[in-house]
Design an enzyme around this catalytic site. Structure first.
Site, PDB file in Angstrom:
ATOM      1  N   GLY A  94      -2.918   4.005   8.085  1.00 14.87           N
ATOM      2  CA  GLY A  94      -2.006   2.875   8.058  1.00 14.87           C
ATOM      3  C   GLY A  94      -1.452   2.655   9.452  1.00 14.87           C
ATOM      4  O   GLY A  94      -1.660   3.478  10.359  1.00 14.87           O
ATOM      5  N   GLY A  95      -0.777   1.544   9.638  1.00 12.62           N
ATOM      6  CA  GLY A  95      -0.071   1.294  10.890  1.00 12.62           C
ATOM      7  C   GLY A  95      -0.945   0.953  12.084  1.00 12.62           C
ATOM      8  O   GLY A  95      -0.499   1.074  13.230  1.00 12.62           O
ATOM      9  N   MET A 122      -8.825   8.571   0.216  1.00 13.15           N
ATOM     10  CA  MET A 122      -9.682   8.915   1.364  1.00 13.15           C
ATOM     11  C   MET A 122     -10.216  10.328   1.194  1.00 13.15           C
ATOM     12  O   MET A 122      -9.502  11.205   0.686  1.00 13.15           O
ATOM     13  CB  MET A 122      -8.867   8.854   2.654  1.00 13.15           C
ATOM     14  CG  MET A 122      -8.194   7.520   2.899  1.00 13.15           C
ATOM     15  SD  MET A 122      -7.230   7.585   4.419  1.00 13.15           S
ATOM     16  CE  MET A 122      -6.397   6.001   4.339  1.00 13.15           C
ATOM     17  N   SER A 156       0.838  -1.202   0.000  1.00 12.17           N
ATOM     18  CA  SER A 156       0.000   0.000   0.000  1.00 12.17           C
ATOM     19  C   SER A 156       0.869   1.246   0.000  1.00 12.17           C
ATOM     20  O   SER A 156       1.645   1.481   0.932  1.00 12.17           O
ATOM     21  CB  SER A 156      -0.909   0.006   1.224  1.00 12.17           C
ATOM     22  OG  SER A 156      -1.471   1.297   1.382  1.00 12.17           O
ATOM     23  N   ASP A 174      -6.794  -6.295   4.224  1.00 14.60           N
ATOM     24  CA  ASP A 174      -6.100  -5.004   4.278  1.00 14.60           C
ATOM     25  C   ASP A 174      -6.095  -4.445   5.700  1.00 14.60           C
ATOM     26  O   ASP A 174      -7.155  -4.177   6.262  1.00 14.60           O
ATOM     27  CB  ASP A 174      -6.844  -4.049   3.316  1.00 14.60           C
ATOM     28  CG  ASP A 174      -6.215  -2.674   3.217  1.00 14.60           C
ATOM     29  OD1 ASP A 174      -5.136  -2.461   3.780  1.00 14.60           O
ATOM     30  OD2 ASP A 174      -6.830  -1.817   2.539  1.00 14.60           O
ATOM     31  N   GLY A 175      -4.888  -4.253   6.237  1.00 10.45           N
ATOM     32  CA  GLY A 175      -4.743  -3.602   7.536  1.00 10.45           C
ATOM     33  C   GLY A 175      -4.004  -4.458   8.544  1.00 10.45           C
ATOM     34  O   GLY A 175      -4.440  -5.564   8.856  1.00 10.45           O
ATOM     35  N   GLY A 176      -2.869  -3.963   9.022  1.00  7.38           N
ATOM     36  CA  GLY A 176      -2.124  -4.671  10.062  1.00  7.38           C
ATOM     37  C   GLY A 176      -1.504  -5.975   9.600  1.00  7.38           C
ATOM     38  O   GLY A 176      -1.252  -6.865  10.415  1.00  7.38           O
ATOM     39  N   GLY A 201       1.148  -2.125   4.126  1.00 10.01           N
ATOM     40  CA  GLY A 201       1.657  -0.758   4.018  1.00 10.01           C
ATOM     41  C   GLY A 201       2.929  -0.574   4.811  1.00 10.01           C
ATOM     42  O   GLY A 201       4.036  -0.708   4.289  1.00 10.01           O
ATOM     43  N   ASP A 243      -4.759   3.922  -1.771  1.00  6.56           N
ATOM     44  CA  ASP A 243      -5.830   4.264  -0.831  1.00  6.56           C
ATOM     45  C   ASP A 243      -6.288   5.705  -1.019  1.00  6.56           C
ATOM     46  O   ASP A 243      -5.555   6.637  -0.681  1.00  6.56           O
ATOM     47  CB  ASP A 243      -5.328   4.088   0.602  1.00  6.56           C
ATOM     48  CG  ASP A 243      -5.093   2.628   0.954  1.00  6.56           C
ATOM     49  OD1 ASP A 243      -6.063   1.855   0.893  1.00  6.56           O
ATOM     50  OD2 ASP A 243      -3.948   2.270   1.271  1.00  6.56           O
ATOM     51  N   GLY A 291      -8.853   4.206   7.280  1.00  3.31           N
ATOM     52  CA  GLY A 291      -8.542   5.616   7.516  1.00  3.31           C
ATOM     53  C   GLY A 291      -7.064   5.885   7.764  1.00  3.31           C
ATOM     54  O   GLY A 291      -6.571   6.953   7.436  1.00  3.31           O
TER      55      GLY A 291
HETATM   56  C1  DX5 Z   1      -6.229   1.708   5.696  1.00  2.00           C
HETATM   57  C2  DX5 Z   1      -5.829   1.413   4.282  1.00  2.00           C
HETATM   58  C3  DX5 Z   1      -4.755   0.416   4.179  1.00  2.00           C
HETATM   59  C4  DX5 Z   1      -3.448   0.835   4.822  1.00  2.00           C
HETATM   60  C5  DX5 Z   1      -2.803  -0.405   5.365  1.00  2.00           C
HETATM   61  O1  DX5 Z   1      -7.360   2.490   5.741  1.00  2.00           O
HETATM   62  O2  DX5 Z   1      -6.936   0.912   3.541  1.00  2.00           O
HETATM   63  O3  DX5 Z   1      -4.528   0.014   2.840  1.00  2.00           O
HETATM   64  O4  DX5 Z   1      -2.574   1.486   3.950  1.00  2.00           O
HETATM   65  O5  DX5 Z   1      -1.693  -0.043   6.102  1.00  2.00           O
HETATM   66  P1  DX5 Z   1      -0.971  -1.060   7.093  1.00  2.00           P
HETATM   67  O6  DX5 Z   1      -0.539  -2.238   6.304  1.00  2.00           O
HETATM   68  O7  DX5 Z   1       0.192  -0.230   7.590  1.00  2.00           O
HETATM   69  O8  DX5 Z   1      -1.940  -1.415   8.174  1.00  2.00           O
HETATM   70 ZN    ZN Z   2      -6.496  -0.029   1.538  1.00  2.00          ZN
END
Ligand code: DX5
Ligand code: ZN
Length: 216
Positions: A144-145, A37, A8, A175-177, A197, A35, A142
């Site tokens: 990353g991380g 937003m 990401s 997607d996420g974590g 990400g 992504d 919303g």
């Molecule tokens: C969050 C995004 C993700 C984000 C993931 O709202 O949709 O794509 O970039 O980031 P990580 O992998 O750091 O959780």
């Molecule tokens: Zn995403």
């Protein structure tokens, strides 16, 4: 089918986007996850179409666009013009989901539908056969991380069961974590595509991390 990895761009260094795209091109990444937003559907604003337009001719990987915006159906032509391979819209943002999915395909893209962590997979029972992919959020969208929501593993397993029961060839993206540990468990229960990400872009050797995720 071997699983896919979609880094990401949200976690990339935007001061040096060209270098980041060159890293992605030279890596074993399958797709690049983007992504978008709007500060309304999610409490954050990321980047928009001008950024994707400027990288589309430089990135050699298919673009997996994740729209975290209200009324995503309004922007189907813009996403198609960005050269997107996959357009993901949120279930929670679409009133006429069937119409939106049809319009995405009509515009020449693959159609993905995204579920927030609290949205039950059962709500997709009657549209699964029309979807190229279901994107399961394993964090509230919303940022990353964030910390991986454990329930996502069980949700992935149940979605896989639903796909097998209906006999569709819908992909499951999560997607996420995502890190090495959560990735392994998600792949064991049937995830096809993993977004990562921070785990990729904040690593000392992002290409090696992508290779490690591919080797799982
Ligand atoms: C969050 C995004 C993700 C984000 C993931 O709202 O949709 O794509 O970039 O980031 P990580 O992998 O750091 O959780
Ligand atoms: Zn995403």
């Amino acid at each position: 089918m071997k699983h896919k990895i979609a880094p990401s761009l949200l976690a990339a260094n935007f001061m040096n986007l060209q270098k980041e795209i060159e890293m992605i091109n030279a890596s074993e990444a399958d797709w690049l996850h983007l992504d978008i937003m709007d500060g309304v559907f999610v409490p954050n604003i990321s980047f928009g179409f001008p950024v994707i337009e400027s990288l589309k001719n430089h990135c050699t990987k298919p673009l997996d666009v994740h729209l975290m915006i209200v009324e995503p159906q309004k922007f189907i032509p813009e996403v198609a013009a960005c050269g997107a391979y996959m357009m993901n819209v949120h279930y929670e943002a679409c009133i006429h989901l069937h119409r939106t999915v049809a319009a995405i395909k009509e515009a020449g893209m693959k159609a993905g539908v995204t579920l927030n962590p609290h949205t039950p997979i059962a709500l997709l029972e009657d549209i699964l056969c029309d979807l190229d992919m279901v994107l399961l959020m394993s964090v509230d969208p919303g940022y990353g991380g964030q910390h991986f929501i454990e329930h996502s593993v069980d949700k992935t397993a149940r979605l896989k069961e639903m796909i097998l029961r209906q006999g569709t060839d819908t992909l499951i993206e999560v997607d996420g974590g995502v890190n090495m540990e959560t990735a392994k468990r998600l792949l064991e229960v049937g995830a096809d595509v993993l977004v990562a990400g921070n785990f990729v872009f904040r690593a000392d050797d992002p290409k090696q991390v992508i290779r490690d995720l591919k080797d799982l």
